[in-house]
Design an enzyme around this catalytic site. Structure first.
Site, PDB file in Angstrom:
ATOM      1  N   LEU A   1     -85.139  74.780 -37.277  1.00 52.38           N
ATOM      2  CA  LEU A   1     -84.229  73.329 -36.892  1.00 52.38           C
ATOM      3  C   LEU A   1     -83.097  73.361 -36.233  1.00 52.38           C
ATOM      4  O   LEU A   1     -82.534  72.883 -35.546  1.00 52.38           O
ATOM      5  CB  LEU A   1     -83.426  73.287 -38.695  1.00 52.38           C
ATOM      6  CG  LEU A   1     -83.460  72.387 -38.765  1.00 52.38           C
ATOM      7  CD1 LEU A   1     -84.215  70.149 -38.481  1.00 52.38           C
ATOM      8  CD2 LEU A   1     -82.100  71.366 -40.087  1.00 52.38           C
TER       9      LEU A   1
ATOM     10  N   LYS B   1     -83.216  57.112 -38.843  1.00 46.42           N
ATOM     11  CA  LYS B   1     -83.850  56.846 -37.783  1.00 46.42           C
ATOM     12  C   LYS B   1     -83.179  55.794 -37.981  1.00 46.42           C
ATOM     13  O   LYS B   1     -83.064  54.619 -38.294  1.00 46.42           O
ATOM     14  CB  LYS B   1     -85.066  56.825 -38.330  1.00 46.42           C
ATOM     15  CG  LYS B   1     -85.627  58.261 -38.180  1.00 46.42           C
ATOM     16  CD  LYS B   1     -87.282  58.422 -38.358  1.00 46.42           C
ATOM     17  CE  LYS B   1     -87.709  59.199 -38.781  1.00 46.42           C
ATOM     18  NZ  LYS B   1     -88.508  60.202 -36.932  1.00 46.42           N
TER      19      LYS B   1
ATOM     20  N   GLY C   1     -77.808  79.488 -41.484  1.00 46.33           N
ATOM     21  CA  GLY C   1     -79.098  79.401 -41.116  1.00 46.33           C
ATOM     22  C   GLY C   1     -78.998  78.913 -39.299  1.00 46.33           C
ATOM     23  O   GLY C   1     -79.978  78.434 -38.657  1.00 46.33           O
TER      24      GLY C   1
ATOM     25  N   ASP D   1     -81.697  63.459 -44.799  1.00 47.10           N
ATOM     26  CA  ASP D   1     -83.338  63.161 -44.643  1.00 47.10           C
ATOM     27  C   ASP D   1     -83.097  62.808 -43.804  1.00 47.10           C
ATOM     28  O   ASP D   1     -82.588  61.484 -43.731  1.00 47.10           O
ATOM     29  CB  ASP D   1     -83.653  61.960 -46.519  1.00 47.10           C
ATOM     30  CG  ASP D   1     -85.300  61.884 -45.850  1.00 47.10           C
ATOM     31  OD1 ASP D   1     -85.795  61.511 -45.276  1.00 47.10           O
ATOM     32  OD2 ASP D   1     -85.452  61.803 -47.217  1.00 47.10           O
ATOM     33  N   HIS D   2     -83.494  63.051 -43.242  1.00 45.45           N
ATOM     34  CA  HIS D   2     -83.609  62.962 -41.756  1.00 45.45           C
ATOM     35  C   HIS D   2     -84.492  60.740 -41.024  1.00 45.45           C
ATOM     36  O   HIS D   2     -84.492  60.262 -40.292  1.00 45.45           O
ATOM     37  CB  HIS D   2     -84.553  63.644 -40.522  1.00 45.45           C
ATOM     38  CG  HIS D   2     -85.483  63.660 -40.325  1.00 45.45           C
ATOM     39  ND1 HIS D   2     -86.894  64.532 -40.786  1.00 45.45           N
ATOM     40  CD2 HIS D   2     -85.749  63.483 -39.630  1.00 45.45           C
ATOM     41  CE1 HIS D   2     -87.807  64.348 -40.312  1.00 45.45           C
ATOM     42  NE2 HIS D   2     -87.623  64.213 -39.367  1.00 45.45           N
TER      43      HIS D   2
ATOM     44  N   HIS E   1     -89.046  61.294 -47.665  1.00 46.02           N
ATOM     45  CA  HIS E   1     -88.877  60.635 -46.249  1.00 46.02           C
ATOM     46  C   HIS E   1     -89.804  59.313 -47.372  1.00 46.02           C
ATOM     47  O   HIS E   1     -88.890  58.632 -46.622  1.00 46.02           O
ATOM     48  CB  HIS E   1     -89.702  61.266 -45.583  1.00 46.02           C
ATOM     49  CG  HIS E   1     -89.424  62.834 -44.936  1.00 46.02           C
ATOM     50  ND1 HIS E   1     -88.004  62.376 -45.329  1.00 46.02           N
ATOM     51  CD2 HIS E   1     -89.570  63.484 -44.043  1.00 46.02           C
ATOM     52  CE1 HIS E   1     -87.392  64.226 -44.590  1.00 46.02           C
ATOM     53  NE2 HIS E   1     -88.918  64.280 -43.955  1.00 46.02           N
TER      54      HIS E   1
ATOM     55  N   LYS F   1     -99.661  60.559 -33.992  1.00 42.64           N
ATOM     56  CA  LYS F   1     -98.814  60.513 -34.154  1.00 42.64           C
ATOM     57  C   LYS F   1     -98.089  58.951 -34.629  1.00 42.64           C
ATOM     58  O   LYS F   1     -98.045  58.214 -33.442  1.00 42.64           O
ATOM     59  CB  LYS F   1     -97.939  61.327 -33.777  1.00 42.64           C
ATOM     60  CG  LYS F   1     -96.360  61.379 -33.997  1.00 42.64           C
ATOM     61  CD  LYS F   1     -95.850  62.490 -35.122  1.00 42.64           C
ATOM     62  CE  LYS F   1     -94.533  62.150 -35.192  1.00 42.64           C
ATOM     63  NZ  LYS F   1     -93.758  62.776 -36.803  1.00 42.64           N
TER      64      LYS F   1
END
Ligand code: BG6
Length: 487
Positions: free
Chosen positions: A29, A197, A24, A192-193, A255, A360
């Site tokens: 992404l 964080k 990909g 899972d981004h 998330h 946001k």
């Protein structure tokens, strides 16, 4: 060769020379997140000394054309300015290979390319496969890697899988079953981004390093917990994907439930990856299930209508290009949930996420019990700015009235590593602490499934909200039932 996930938290993780195979590589992404993450890891000397990066996509590019695309992506999306000499060295690790996941010859070519680069660079057969592809291709690729022998290596192998992991409980179980035929569970990194964080990774040490929080965050003191993930963007160019999944599968199943687990964790500072995973599983098991009959009472499903954001008119969801004009897809989700364990018993968790909201903002708010009007709040800001604040009541000497005052710590986000950098590094060194494990994922699908079915059967109302607002009135009513308010 190293393995991997059972190490102590204080363990120094080492990179080993390896091949990174990106499926990909011509997708969004890769462009926005993965190439910049790799570049920044390279600049920080965090990549192995010798690395082969094999990029796969359906397009017909020669290496030179493909590298121009990578360079363009870095210029647009890297948090650092690109330095030409560093860039040239970084790009020398790349090779491009046209790839069709359904074609056996493609796997043969890929195998040849990986092996010839391994020989050229004297690399051990350590191979990291990153599947940034349509979910329907994951099983096909895993099977192809096995049939062609690519995943039979003399070194280690790891497979990174992007979300969504399945589209319901059954398909997630099926996917896991297929992957487990070819990869050991320790070798599968379900990304899972949100877990990448920095402030989410530091949540547990926040409590263990600050005795003051330890004494505050007790069952007796907490009134409720609120987790919000709001975005101003709408469906953008992703209608084909998003209209199938909606907020529930795009944001909640992964998330938001990960944030619930991370918030509810109580760990000693030196917790091992295994301890963290075991506790997360225990939390998921303790989350009270919401039956189909209860969905209408505990959950709000919303969809945005035309409105204004930052003085600009925006379309309603059903008018967006690619979205069906009769779509009932949720772009907003809110729910009340309970964790039935000793620490969190009867403390409601309110979770919500929405597209096209006022601003946001991703945050966790812990509201403390109070007799006064303004409760003390501990706010953990996750994005777009990371920080922490505590709201207390202070008497105004002039008016003699109590007023809320906020103690704030704002992390300097300038040049902070991005989530994908931290997670890619972890995958390169074999640290799976901040990846979703199968058990917690299966439990999260079990919690989601009844809600998903009511959405699919359309047996709960779809609440409209104006783009640029904080969501439907029903979400406000949900929290007001217990005399609380969203922060
Ligand atoms: C992604 C979702 O996983 O997370 C997107 O697919 C969403 O729809 C994004 O926009 C939000 O991530 P972040 O890091 O920008 O808050």
């Amino acid at each position: 060769m190293s393995n991997t996930n059972n190490q102590n938290a204080s363990h120094e993780w080492q990179t080993e020379n390896m091949t990174f195979v990106l499926f990909g590589a011509t997708g969004d992404l890769a462009k926005r997140k993965l190439f910049p993450a790799l570049y920044n890891l390279y600049v920080d000397n965090k990549l192995p000394t010798t690395l082969s990066i094999v990029c796969l996509g359906r397009g017909d590019y020669c290496d030179t054309d493909f590298l121009t695309k990578v360079e363009d992506a870095l210029t647009r999306f890297s948090r650092r300015t690109i330095e030409p000499q560093t860039l040239q060295k970084f790009l020398s690790a790349f090779r491009y290979c046209k790839f069709d996941a359904t074609n056996e010859d493609s796997y043969r070519h890929l195998n040849e390319l990986i092996q010839s680069r391994e020989q050229q660079l004297s690399l051990p057969e350590n191979r990291l496969f990153y599947l940034s592809v349509a979910p329907t291709l994951i099983e096909r690729i895993a099977t192809g890697l096995d049939a062609s022998g690519i995943n039979h290596t003399a070194g280690w192998k790891r497979l990174i899988v992007e979300k969504p992991f399945g589209n319901d409980l059954k398909s997630a179980q099926q996917l896991n079953k297929t992957l487990s035929q070819f990869f050991h569970d320790d070798e599968v990194y379900r990304i899972d981004h949100f877990l990448g964080k920095p402030i989410v990774q530091n949540l547990t040490s926040l409590v263990s390093r600050n005795p003051v929080f330890n004494s505050l965050l007790t069952h007796e003191n907490i009134a409720n917990v609120q987790i919000t993930a709001f975005e101003t963007v709408g469906v953008e160019t992703r209608a084909e994907f998003y209209d199938e999944v909606g907020a529930l599968l795009d944001m909640v199943q992964n998330h938001l439930l990960q944030l619930v687990m991370m918030t509810a964790l109580h760990l000693p500072e030196q917790a091992t990856a295994q301890e963290i995973r075991a506790k997360k599983v225990a939390i998921m098991k303790a989350i009270r299930s919401i039956s189909k009959e209860d969905v209408a009472r505990e959950v709000v499903r919303g969809q945005y209508e035309a409105g204004t954001i930052s003085n600009e008119s925006v379309l309603g969801y059903k008018e967006e290009p690619g979205v069906s004009t009769i779509s009932t897809t949720d772009t907003y989700f809110a729910a009340r949930l309970y964790i039935d364990n000793a620490h969190w018993k009867d403390i409601p968790f309110y979770i919500r996420t929405g597209k096209r909201t006022t601003s946001k903002s991703t945050k966790i708010v812990i509201e403390f019990k109070t007799e006064t009007d303004t409760p003390n709040l501990l706010v953990i800001d996750i994005g777009p700015h990371q920080g922490l604040s505590l709201t207390i009541n202070v008497k105004n000497p002039t008016t003699k009235q109590f007023e809320p005052a906020t103690l704030t710590f704002q992390s300097s986000t300038e040049n902070e590593p991005e989530a994908y950098e931290l997670l890619l590094f972890d995958a390169c060194v074999g640290n799976a602490t901040f990846f979703a494990n199968w058990q917690e994922l299966e439990l999260s699908w079990q919690w989601i499934q009844p809600i998903l079915e009511t959405f699919q059967q359309n047996t709960v109302p779809l609440a409209p909200y104006i783009a640029g607002s904080n969501g439907p009135i029903e979400a406000t009513e949900l929290i007001q039932q217990q005399q609380f308010t969203w922060w």
